[in-house]
Design a protein around this motif. Structure first.
Motif, PDB file in Angstrom:
ATOM      1  N   PRO A  63      -8.633 114.831  -3.612  1.00 48.15           N
ATOM      2  CA  PRO A  63      -7.218 115.174  -3.766  1.00 48.15           C
ATOM      3  C   PRO A  63      -6.409 114.972  -2.483  1.00 48.15           C
ATOM      4  CG  PRO A  63      -8.514 117.156  -3.556  1.00 48.15           C
ATOM      5  CD  PRO A  63      -9.487 116.010  -3.548  1.00 48.15           C
ATOM      6  N   THR A  64      -6.784 113.988  -1.682  1.00 52.53           N
ATOM      7  CA  THR A  64      -6.107 113.745  -0.412  1.00 52.53           C
ATOM      8  C   THR A  64      -4.608 113.555  -0.594  1.00 52.53           C
ATOM      9  OG1 THR A  64      -8.088 112.786   0.538  1.00 52.53           O
ATOM     10  CG2 THR A  64      -6.020 112.256   1.627  1.00 52.53           C
ATOM     11  N   PHE A  65      -4.196 112.813  -1.602  1.00 51.59           N
ATOM     12  CA  PHE A  65      -2.772 112.524  -1.778  1.00 51.59           C
ATOM     13  C   PHE A  65      -2.078 113.492  -2.731  1.00 51.59           C
ATOM     14  CE2 PHE A  65      -4.620 108.618  -0.170  1.00 51.59           C
ATOM     15  CZ  PHE A  65      -3.821 108.444   0.954  1.00 51.59           C
ATOM     16  N   THR A  66      -2.800 114.001  -3.723  1.00 55.73           N
ATOM     17  CA  THR A  66      -2.199 114.964  -4.649  1.00 55.73           C
ATOM     18  C   THR A  66      -2.258 116.387  -4.100  1.00 55.73           C
ATOM     19  OG1 THR A  66      -4.307 115.244  -5.798  1.00 55.73           O
ATOM     20  CG2 THR A  66      -2.792 113.576  -6.679  1.00 55.73           C
ATOM     21  N   LEU A  67      -3.082 116.617  -3.111  1.00 50.34           N
ATOM     22  CA  LEU A  67      -3.338 117.900  -2.446  1.00 50.34           C
ATOM     23  C   LEU A  67      -4.169 118.871  -3.271  1.00 50.34           C
ATOM     24  CD1 LEU A  67       0.048 118.630  -0.625  1.00 50.34           C
ATOM     25  CD2 LEU A  67      -1.939 117.375   0.212  1.00 50.34           C
ATOM     26  N   ASP A  91       2.884 127.694   4.217  1.00 50.14           N
ATOM     27  CA  ASP A  91       3.904 128.109   3.256  1.00 50.14           C
ATOM     28  C   ASP A  91       3.955 127.184   2.041  1.00 50.14           C
ATOM     29  OD1 ASP A  91       4.783 126.339   5.342  1.00 50.14           O
ATOM     30  OD2 ASP A  91       6.813 126.493   4.525  1.00 50.14           O
ATOM     31  N   GLU A  92       3.437 125.969   2.148  1.00 50.30           N
ATOM     32  CA  GLU A  92       3.429 125.019   1.027  1.00 50.30           C
ATOM     33  C   GLU A  92       2.330 125.319   0.006  1.00 50.30           C
ATOM     34  OE1 GLU A  92       3.317 120.994   2.444  1.00 50.30           O
ATOM     35  OE2 GLU A  92       5.097 121.265   3.696  1.00 50.30           O
ATOM     36  N   LEU A  93       1.408 126.201   0.339  1.00 49.85           N
ATOM     37  CA  LEU A  93       0.304 126.517  -0.571  1.00 49.85           C
ATOM     38  C   LEU A  93       0.793 127.068  -1.914  1.00 49.85           C
ATOM     39  CD1 LEU A  93      -2.311 128.078   1.843  1.00 49.85           C
ATOM     40  CD2 LEU A  93      -2.577 125.974   0.511  1.00 49.85           C
ATOM     41  N   LEU A  94       1.823 127.883  -1.885  1.00 53.48           N
ATOM     42  CA  LEU A  94       2.322 128.495  -3.120  1.00 53.48           C
ATOM     43  C   LEU A  94       2.762 127.431  -4.125  1.00 53.48           C
ATOM     44  CD1 LEU A  94       4.285 131.545  -1.701  1.00 53.48           C
ATOM     45  CD2 LEU A  94       1.989 131.480  -2.693  1.00 53.48           C
ATOM     46  N   GLU A  95       3.317 126.333  -3.646  1.00 53.55           N
ATOM     47  CA  GLU A  95       3.765 125.252  -4.525  1.00 53.55           C
ATOM     48  C   GLU A  95       2.588 124.545  -5.205  1.00 53.55           C
ATOM     49  OE1 GLU A  95       6.281 122.587  -2.291  1.00 53.55           O
ATOM     50  OE2 GLU A  95       7.154 124.279  -1.215  1.00 53.55           O
ATOM     51  N   TRP A 111     -10.373 121.058   4.597  1.00 51.53           N
ATOM     52  CA  TRP A 111      -9.456 121.263   5.718  1.00 51.53           C
ATOM     53  C   TRP A 111      -8.835 122.668   5.656  1.00 51.53           C
ATOM     54  CZ3 TRP A 111     -10.469 117.758   9.200  1.00 51.53           C
ATOM     55  CH2 TRP A 111     -10.936 116.512   8.780  1.00 51.53           C
ATOM     56  N   PRO A 112      -9.670 123.712   5.527  1.00 58.80           N
ATOM     57  CA  PRO A 112      -9.171 125.076   5.351  1.00 58.80           C
ATOM     58  C   PRO A 112      -8.385 125.615   6.547  1.00 58.80           C
ATOM     59  CG  PRO A 112     -11.515 125.102   5.800  1.00 58.80           C
ATOM     60  CD  PRO A 112     -11.129 123.665   5.592  1.00 58.80           C
ATOM     61  N   GLU A 113      -8.611 125.068   7.734  1.00 56.20           N
ATOM     62  CA  GLU A 113      -7.883 125.553   8.908  1.00 56.20           C
ATOM     63  C   GLU A 113      -6.375 125.352   8.758  1.00 56.20           C
ATOM     64  OE1 GLU A 113      -9.139 121.308   9.649  1.00 56.20           O
ATOM     65  OE2 GLU A 113     -10.116 123.115   8.876  1.00 56.20           O
ATOM     66  N   ARG A 114      -5.953 124.455   7.870  1.00 54.11           N
ATOM     67  CA  ARG A 114      -4.529 124.207   7.659  1.00 54.11           C
ATOM     68  C   ARG A 114      -3.890 125.263   6.747  1.00 54.11           C
ATOM     69  NH1 ARG A 114      -3.087 118.631   9.326  1.00 54.11           N
ATOM     70  NH2 ARG A 114      -5.007 117.800  10.186  1.00 54.11           N
ATOM     71  N   ALA A 115      -4.708 126.163   6.201  1.00 55.42           N
ATOM     72  CA  ALA A 115      -4.195 127.240   5.349  1.00 55.42           C
ATOM     73  C   ALA A 115      -3.728 128.434   6.169  1.00 55.42           C
ATOM     74  CB  ALA A 115      -5.257 127.683   4.348  1.00 55.42           C
ATOM     75  N   GLY A 116      -3.913 128.372   7.476  1.00 57.63           N
ATOM     76  CA  GLY A 116      -3.520 129.506   8.318  1.00 57.63           C
ATOM     77  C   GLY A 116      -4.293 130.752   7.923  1.00 57.63           C
ATOM     78  N   ASP A 117      -3.600 131.859   7.766  1.00 62.06           N
ATOM     79  CA  ASP A 117      -4.269 133.113   7.401  1.00 62.06           C
ATOM     80  C   ASP A 117      -4.209 133.384   5.896  1.00 62.06           C
ATOM     81  OD1 ASP A 117      -1.605 133.730   7.165  1.00 62.06           O
ATOM     82  OD2 ASP A 117      -1.645 135.418   8.559  1.00 62.06           O
ATOM     83  N   ALA A 118      -3.974 132.342   5.103  1.00 62.63           N
ATOM     84  CA  ALA A 118      -3.888 132.502   3.640  1.00 62.63           C
ATOM     85  C   ALA A 118      -5.246 132.652   2.972  1.00 62.63           C
ATOM     86  CB  ALA A 118      -3.137 131.314   3.021  1.00 62.63           C
TER      87      ALA A 118
END
Length: 156
Positions: A63-67, A91-95, A111-118
């Motif tokens: 899901p590299t491009f679709t996320l 903040d984009e995770l909710l979308e 790449w979980p480090e990009r989720a911050g503290d979520a």
């Protein structure tokens, strides 16, 4: 965070089999954070897990491009496969349906480090590293309950 288990994976097929065994361990509400360099086997492991949960050899694209890609097994919770490499910020995770995935599904997160503290504190972390011609899989968690859940279920 404590190391719960370290496994040596001889090749890509072993990485896929580990994913298949993980499919039997994970339940609704679980988060599996997949760490490793590009080419470490994160998507290979996720593919094995998803195909085992679906019970068929279905194409599982990265899901590299679709996320995010979602899968609906006949038995068990939905699987949400996130690739956060291109995420602009937590903040984009909710979308992407993050709350829904955490509430009722299984979240596989590359790449979980990009989720911050979520990420929840009960997240199971799996780091894939090169080890000679194969890979090493290192499981870590803050939640001690993972040790019992993984015990004897991942070694074939």
């Amino acid at each position: 965070m404590q190391t719960l288990l370290t496994l040596t994976l001889a090749d890509e097929a072993a990485t896929r089999r580990l994913g298949g065994r993980l499919a039997l361990v994970l339940a609704a509400g679980d988060v599996l954070a997949l760490e490793g360099d590009l080419g470490a086997g994160k998507t290979t492991l996720a593919r094995g897990l998803i195909q085992a949960a679906l019970g068929r050899d279905e194409p599982v694209p990265s899901p590299t491009f679709t996320l995010v890609q979602t899968y609906e097994p006949a038995d068990g919770p939905a699987i949400w496969h996130f690739d956060l490499y291109r995420l602009g910020g937590p903040d984009e995770l909710l979308e992407l349906g993050w709350d829904e995935a955490l509430a009722a599904g299984v979240a596989l997160v590359e790449w979980p480090e990009r989720a911050g503290d979520a990420l929840p504190s009960a997240t199971l972390w799996l780091r894939l590293e090169e080890a000679g011609a194969g890979r090493r899989a290192v499981f870590e968690a803050e939640d001690e309950r993972w040790r019992e859940r993984l015990s004897g279920r991942l070694v074939a």
